[in-house]
Scaffold this motif. Structure first.
Motif, PDB file in Angstrom:
ATOM      1  N   HIS A   1      -9.145 -38.799  20.040  1.00  0.00           N
ATOM      2  CA  HIS A   1      -8.220 -38.132  19.167  1.00  0.00           C
ATOM      3  C   HIS A   1      -6.844 -37.602  19.773  1.00  0.00           C
ATOM      4  N   GLU A   2      -6.867 -36.968  20.742  1.00  0.00           N
ATOM      5  CA  GLU A   2      -5.570 -36.147  21.476  1.00  0.00           C
ATOM      6  C   GLU A   2      -4.790 -37.430  21.812  1.00  0.00           C
ATOM      7  N   ARG A   3      -5.246 -38.366  22.430  1.00  0.00           N
ATOM      8  CA  ARG A   3      -4.383 -39.359  23.027  1.00  0.00           C
ATOM      9  C   ARG A   3      -3.727 -40.468  21.919  1.00  0.00           C
ATOM     10  N   THR A   4      -4.523 -40.540  20.886  1.00  0.00           N
ATOM     11  CA  THR A   4      -4.085 -41.575  19.821  1.00  0.00           C
ATOM     12  C   THR A   4      -3.471 -41.101  18.792  1.00  0.00           C
ATOM     13  N   THR A   5      -3.590 -39.852  18.394  1.00  0.00           N
ATOM     14  CA  THR A   5      -2.794 -39.209  17.103  1.00  0.00           C
ATOM     15  C   THR A   5      -1.508 -39.624  17.366  1.00  0.00           C
ATOM     16  N   ALA A   6      -0.739 -39.168  18.346  1.00  0.00           N
ATOM     17  CA  ALA A   6       0.666 -39.354  18.470  1.00  0.00           C
ATOM     18  C   ALA A   6       0.899 -40.798  18.656  1.00  0.00           C
ATOM     19  N   LEU A   7       0.335 -41.777  19.040  1.00  0.00           N
ATOM     20  CA  LEU A   7       0.737 -43.059  19.224  1.00  0.00           C
ATOM     21  C   LEU A   7       0.560 -43.706  17.631  1.00  0.00           C
TER      22      LEU A   7
ATOM     23  N   GLY B   1       1.152 -32.106  24.226  1.00  0.00           N
ATOM     24  CA  GLY B   1       2.009 -32.554  22.985  1.00  0.00           C
ATOM     25  C   GLY B   1       3.572 -32.607  23.016  1.00  0.00           C
ATOM     26  N   TYR B   2       4.021 -32.881  24.026  1.00  0.00           N
ATOM     27  CA  TYR B   2       5.520 -32.856  24.394  1.00  0.00           C
ATOM     28  C   TYR B   2       5.780 -34.549  24.306  1.00  0.00           C
ATOM     29  N   ASP B   3       7.349 -34.696  23.655  1.00  0.00           N
ATOM     30  CA  ASP B   3       7.483 -35.890  23.530  1.00  0.00           C
ATOM     31  C   ASP B   3       8.472 -36.374  24.510  1.00  0.00           C
ATOM     32  N   LEU B   4       9.212 -35.259  25.484  1.00  0.00           N
ATOM     33  CA  LEU B   4       9.761 -35.525  26.509  1.00  0.00           C
ATOM     34  C   LEU B   4       9.947 -34.305  27.480  1.00  0.00           C
ATOM     35  N   VAL B   5       9.901 -34.514  28.782  1.00  0.00           N
ATOM     36  CA  VAL B   5      10.061 -33.516  29.714  1.00  0.00           C
ATOM     37  C   VAL B   5      11.208 -33.773  30.610  1.00  0.00           C
TER      38      VAL B   5
ATOM     39  N   LEU C   1       5.179 -45.507  22.232  1.00  0.00           N
ATOM     40  CA  LEU C   1       6.566 -46.235  22.001  1.00  0.00           C
ATOM     41  C   LEU C   1       7.811 -45.082  22.111  1.00  0.00           C
ATOM     42  N   LEU C   2       8.863 -45.662  22.410  1.00  0.00           N
ATOM     43  CA  LEU C   2       9.931 -44.662  22.295  1.00  0.00           C
ATOM     44  C   LEU C   2      10.683 -44.701  21.049  1.00  0.00           C
ATOM     45  N   SER C   3      10.320 -43.427  20.606  1.00  0.00           N
ATOM     46  CA  SER C   3      10.749 -43.109  19.253  1.00  0.00           C
ATOM     47  C   SER C   3      12.336 -42.818  19.005  1.00  0.00           C
ATOM     48  N   PRO C   4      12.720 -43.142  17.826  1.00  0.00           N
ATOM     49  CA  PRO C   4      14.326 -42.939  17.665  1.00  0.00           C
ATOM     50  C   PRO C   4      14.587 -41.650  18.086  1.00  0.00           C
ATOM     51  N   ARG C   5      14.074 -40.474  18.010  1.00  0.00           N
ATOM     52  CA  ARG C   5      14.589 -39.294  18.245  1.00  0.00           C
ATOM     53  C   ARG C   5      14.485 -39.143  19.701  1.00  0.00           C
ATOM     54  N   VAL C   6      13.634 -39.694  20.562  1.00  0.00           N
ATOM     55  CA  VAL C   6      13.528 -39.460  21.938  1.00  0.00           C
ATOM     56  C   VAL C   6      14.925 -40.266  22.318  1.00  0.00           C
ATOM     57  N   SER C   7      14.701 -41.558  21.921  1.00  0.00           N
ATOM     58  CA  SER C   7      16.058 -42.384  22.408  1.00  0.00           C
ATOM     59  C   SER C   7      17.377 -41.654  22.104  1.00  0.00           C
TER      60      SER C   7
END
Length: 296
Positions: free
Chosen positions: A65-71, A137-141, A266-272
């Motif tokens: 659950h933790e690893r696939t929710t964000a995906l 739960g971080y998108d970028l570090v 996936l590299l989301s538009p907001r991270v990009s």
């Protein structure tokens, strides 16, 4: 893996039961149960412990659950963006950044990004430790000289180096005599190998102040308490106006700041968009660019 079954599993996990998930979404309870059972059979894992009145995730179920929710969220957002004909950055963006960069530059970076992308809810946390991006739960570090990590990809967007600097009122030590020093972290005698004008020297210091922030270390060095090893971007203006003098560059002290994200997502538009914003802010990635950005 059946993505529909995986989505249904996450739906049940998020709501805490088949009945609750069915009522919240209007999906048939029997369908949700069948999908989860099929997923368990395909994985050969029990994902839920089914009691008489409650439903609890197993350890394997919690990890899935933790690893696939964000995906799955990324997939949904990407599909929606493609369907609408534009990948406009929107949604929550969580970033972990080191203390010094946060204190000197991240406020301006965050404000500029928020003005350019008002539909992104940017959240920045200051951490010098190596956070677990997936678990936390971080998108970028943003990390300083990170250790190689096969689960992460990214790019170096800034470079820096350490110099030894001191107040002009503090005499440079002669021979083996130690100089008073201001250090970050642990105390104890330290030795710095420095280079200036193609000449190498060894500077031994005895800490008189141990501080937790490089901003504090710089301010103490300005006051003449002792010499300090500091990023050139942090003290270049002090060196230029004479508030500090340059005793030499610390050998082997190159610093690289990396922006990293999980390679399995996936590299989301907001991270990009954030990566591109950093590139625009520091096109050459040099210490001088960072110093100028801090001074503006």
């Amino acid at each position: 893996m059946d993505l529909v079954a995986l989505a249904d599993f996450n739906l049940v996990a998020r709501h805490g039961g088949f009945g609750k998930a069915a009522r919240a979404t209007g999906r048939p309870k029997a369908t949700l149960s069948r999908r989860v059972t099929e997923l368990e059979a395909a994985l050969q894992l029990r994902l839920f412990e089914r009691g008489a009145r409650d439903l609890k995730l197993t350890e394997e179920g919690r990890a899935l659950h933790e690893r696939t929710t964000a995906l799955l969220t990324e997939i949904d957002e990407t599909a929606a963006a493609i369907a609408s004909g534009a990948e406009k950055p929107r949604g929550r963006l969580r970033i972990s950044a080191p203390l010094l960069l946060s204190q000197t530059a991240m406020g301006k970076i965050a404000a500029g990004f928020a003005l350019k992308y008002p539909e992104v809810r940017l959240e920045i946390t200051t951490e010098d430790r190596a956070v677990d991006m997936i678990e936390e739960g971080y998108d970028l570090v943003i990390r300083v000289n990170p250790e190689p990590d096969e689960t992460l990809v990214g790019r170096a967007f800034l470079h820096d180096r350490l110099v030894v600097a001191a107040s002009p009122d503090l005499p440079r030590p002669v021979g083996d005599l130690p100089a008073p020093g201001v250090v970050r972290g642990g105390g104890g005698s330290q030795t710095w190998k420095v280079t200036k004008a193609e000449q190498t020297a060894i500077i031994r210091i005895e800490p008189v102040l141990v501080l937790s922030s490089l901003i504090m270390v710089r301010d103490a060095a300005r006051a003449g308490v002792g010499a300090a090893s500091l990023p050139i971007s942090l003290v270049s203006h002090d060196l230029a106006d004479g508030a500090l003098v340059h005793w030499g560059d610390v050998e082997g002290s190159e610093i690289a700041l990396w922006a990293l994200y999980p390679s399995r997502r996936l590299l989301s538009p907001r991270v990009s968009a954030f990566l591109n914003f950093l590139k625009h802010a520091f096109p050459g990635g040099t210490p001088d660019e960072l110093a100028a950005y801090i001074a503006r």
